[in-house]
Design an enzyme around this catalytic site. Structure first.
Site, PDB file in Angstrom:
ATOM      1  N   CYS A  63       0.841  -1.208   0.000  1.00  0.00           N
ATOM      2  CA  CYS A  63       0.000   0.000   0.000  1.00  0.00           C
ATOM      3  C   CYS A  63       0.876   1.258   0.000  1.00  0.00           C
ATOM      4  O   CYS A  63       1.486   1.554  -1.012  1.00  0.00           O
ATOM      5  CB  CYS A  63      -1.003  -0.051   1.138  1.00  0.00           C
ATOM      6  N   HIS A  99      -3.562  -5.182   0.419  1.00  0.00           N
ATOM      7  CA  HIS A  99      -2.992  -5.712   1.665  1.00  0.00           C
ATOM      8  C   HIS A  99      -3.041  -7.241   1.685  1.00  0.00           C
ATOM      9  O   HIS A  99      -3.997  -7.817   2.214  1.00  0.00           O
ATOM     10  CB  HIS A  99      -3.768  -5.161   2.877  1.00  0.00           C
ATOM     11  N   GLU A 132      -1.509  -9.139   3.535  1.00  0.00           N
ATOM     12  CA  GLU A 132      -1.330  -9.671   4.897  1.00  0.00           C
ATOM     13  C   GLU A 132      -2.638 -10.115   5.549  1.00  0.00           C
ATOM     14  O   GLU A 132      -2.625 -10.927   6.462  1.00  0.00           O
ATOM     15  CB  GLU A 132      -0.607  -8.653   5.794  1.00  0.00           C
TER      16      GLU A 132
HETATM   17  N1  GLN Z   1      -1.955   6.802   2.666  1.00  0.00           N
HETATM   18  C1  GLN Z   1      -2.068   6.031   1.475  1.00  0.00           C
HETATM   19  C2  GLN Z   1      -3.430   6.181   0.816  1.00  0.00           C
HETATM   20  O1  GLN Z   1      -4.368   6.623   1.420  1.00  0.00           O
HETATM   21  C3  GLN Z   1      -1.775   4.567   1.744  1.00  0.00           C
HETATM   22  C4  GLN Z   1      -2.750   3.914   2.662  1.00  0.00           C
HETATM   23  C5  GLN Z   1      -2.261   2.613   3.229  1.00  0.00           C
HETATM   24  O2  GLN Z   1      -1.071   2.312   3.194  1.00  0.00           O
HETATM   25  N2  GLN Z   1      -3.146   1.824   3.794  1.00  0.00           N
HETATM   26  O3  GLN Z   1      -3.580   5.856  -0.329  1.00  0.00           O
END
Ligand code: GLN
Length: 527
Positions: free
Chosen positions: A376, A501, A503
């Site tokens: 992410c 994600h 994970e």
């Molecule tokens: N801050 C980034 C976004 O909003 C990544 C978010 C995250 O890593 N969950 O896109």
């Protein structure tokens, strides 16, 4: 048949009610019952999405896009199931539902009160999944005696009144502290905690005692008599080398049979101990892989709970031990420290703090051919890194950190602003993606079509894809052909950034292919 197991906690917080509940759920599942776990958090936040991970640990995202407590991750991993919005509740959300109803005039002029309106809504949610399982395990967050937890305890009491005794089993998890000076385990806090619970009108059927030492028979008898619980229902829960050993420790104390008997149920199948054996065999390894997780919350492992679990699960499948170190992205000495590691992972995150450190870590991983996984925000940082250092787009950035950057390589896309995603502009929960053939990701998933969980607002800006692909960073998966989901660098042992994600989808004995591939590459270059 719908049966309920209530789990409350006493004495102190962080006793591992979630792990106890999940372990019991596992035992009942191994006996052939369909189990569901529902978490109730008494705080006023609508969900933990806006909470600082220092306060609450990681935000776990369900496939249907709920931002929830990390206990849901524990449930999913233990039971190998998918939880949903119905598995996670907060006081804030419950009050909001009741207040919205009041605003619509649904209460017909009545004075809206905690009892019965709030408690009715809580009870409705206790029973929300009853048709989808044999047993709902209901965990009430916090500690008995907390002011904000009272409506939940009250609802649990009423729920007992309105259901048959044989349909409800109540478990209280407490602490039996060891006083070193006296060389003694103390039962008084447990007695007080159970008294508090009984004042509310709930008599536990079982007490799970967290303890550092074995509880002898006389101690169990003492707890049994003072707390009005059968002696065999005083259960010892010692710290275990792995949380996945706890179901067996409970099984040895007949926790599942005691519950089944009290709930007047018939075991669906003969107990199969294979799960215990398999879990134990995972602890055997002959090599170590050292992973650096470069994030904002270096001193709080719970902030990256699912990542930690995913790395451990993947390592055990590779017969290795993952030695995971959490390095602060703002640490001035970060790059020097990275020299000791076989793999570097940059996890998700929000906000500017530590971003430049994460980018430096990625430069180091890219140049020194250290296996790298960006998740992410970690993926977004790898795009920024390649833009600045490979494509020479000076000061390229995400508009999250620099709104006026000349090269907004990560931004909120117009298309996205117009789409009504769950959770407003945030892309939350499962989204499908299509992987390009022969990409590293394709090799890992052994499939073109994937579906993974998201939690982000910003996306890689498609305007820069061509420039970046020319310098070696390619997009190898898209959602609906437009939104970049995975980036890779080919000339590298393992360089992968994912917008989602992975994970959240790891399970013991079912490592996620991305984590397995990442650590397998790390083992190849291992020092
Ligand atoms: N801050 C980034 C976004 O909003 C990544 C978010 C995250 O890593 N969950 O896109």
């Amino acid at each position: 048949m719908s049966k309920y197991i209530f789990i409350t906690g006493g004495v102190v917080s962080s006793l591992g009610k979630g792990i106890s509940g999940a372990s019991i759920g596992k035992l009942l599942q191994l006996r052939g019952f369909k189990v569901n776990m529902i978490k109730f958090d008494p705080y006023i936040n609508i969900d933990p999405g806006t909470m600082n991970p220092y306060q609450h640990g990681e935000v776990f995202v369900t496939a249907d896009g709920a931002e929830s407590d990390l206990d849901l991750g524990t449930y999913e991993r233990f039971l190998d199931v998918y939880t949903s919005k119905a598995n996670t509740n907060t006081a804030g959300d419950i009050y909001k539902t009741v207040i919205n109803r009041e605003r619509r005039g649904d209460y017909d002029g009545a004075t809206v009160q905690v009892i019965p309106h709030i408690t009715d809504e809580i009870k409705k949610r206790f029973a929300a999944l009853k048709n989808k399982c044999d047993i709902s395990i209901i965990e009430i967050g916090g500690t008995v005696g907390d002011i904000e937890g009272l409506p939940f305890m009250e609802a649990a009491r009423q729920f007992q009144l309105e259901n048959k005794k044989e349909d409800i089993f109540s478990i209280h998890v407490t602490l039996v502290p060891y006083i070193a000076g006296a060389h003694e385990l103390k039962t008084k806090p447990t007695q007080h905690s159970v008294n508090k619970l009984r004042e509310i009108g709930i008599s536990p059927d079982m007490i799970i005692c967290r303890t550092e030492y074995h509880l002898d028979e006389s101690l169990k008898r003492k707890i049994s008599l003072f707390c009005n619980v059968k002696k065999e229902c005083v259960i010892e829960a010692m710290d275990a080398p792995s949380i996945y050993f706890i179901p067996e420790a409970f099984y040895d104390q007949k926790v599942d049979s005691l519950i089944i008997e009290e709930l007047n149920m018939k075991t669906k199948k003969k107990f199969d101990k294979t799960w215990f054996t398999k879990i134990k065999s995972l602890g055997e390894f002959n090599k170590t892989v050292k992973v650096a997780v470069v994030g904002k919350y270096a001193d709080l492992k719970d902030a990256y709970k699912s990542i930690d679990e995913s790395l451990n699960i993947a390592a055990t499948e590779l017969k290795a031990k993952a030695e995971i170190h959490y390095l602060g992205a703002e640490d001035k000495d970060l790059v020097r420290k990275l020299k000791d590691f076989d793999a570097i992972l940059v996890p998700g995150g929000f906000g500017n703090r530590g971003v430049e450190g994460k980018i430096k870590a990625i430069t180091y991983a890219r140049k020194n051919k250290i296996p790298f996984l960006g998740i992410c925000l970690g993926m977004q940082c790898s795009v920024i890194e390649a833009s600045r250092n490979l494509a020479k787009l000076k000061n390229a950035n995400s508009t999250e950190f620099d709104e006026t950057t000349k090269y907004p390589v990560i931004k909120i896309l117009e298309e996205q602003k117009n789409v009504s995603y769950r959770g407003g502009t945030m892309r939350l929960g499962n989204y499908k993606a299509e992987i390009k053939k022969d990409a590293l990701a394709h090799n890992l998933y052994k499939s073109i079509a994937i579906e993974e969980r998201h939690r982000h607002r910003y996306e890689m800006n498609p305007e820069f894809i061509d420039i970046l692909e020319k310098v070696g960073l390619s997009v190898t998966a898209y959602h609906k052909g437009v939104l970049p989901e995975i980036v890779e660098i080919k000339d590298h042992p393992f360089f992968l950034g994912v917008q989602f994600h992975p994970e959240f989808a790891s399970r013991p004995m079912k490592a996620h292919p991305i984590f397995k591939g990442f650590l397998s590459a790390a083992l190849k270059v291992s020092k």
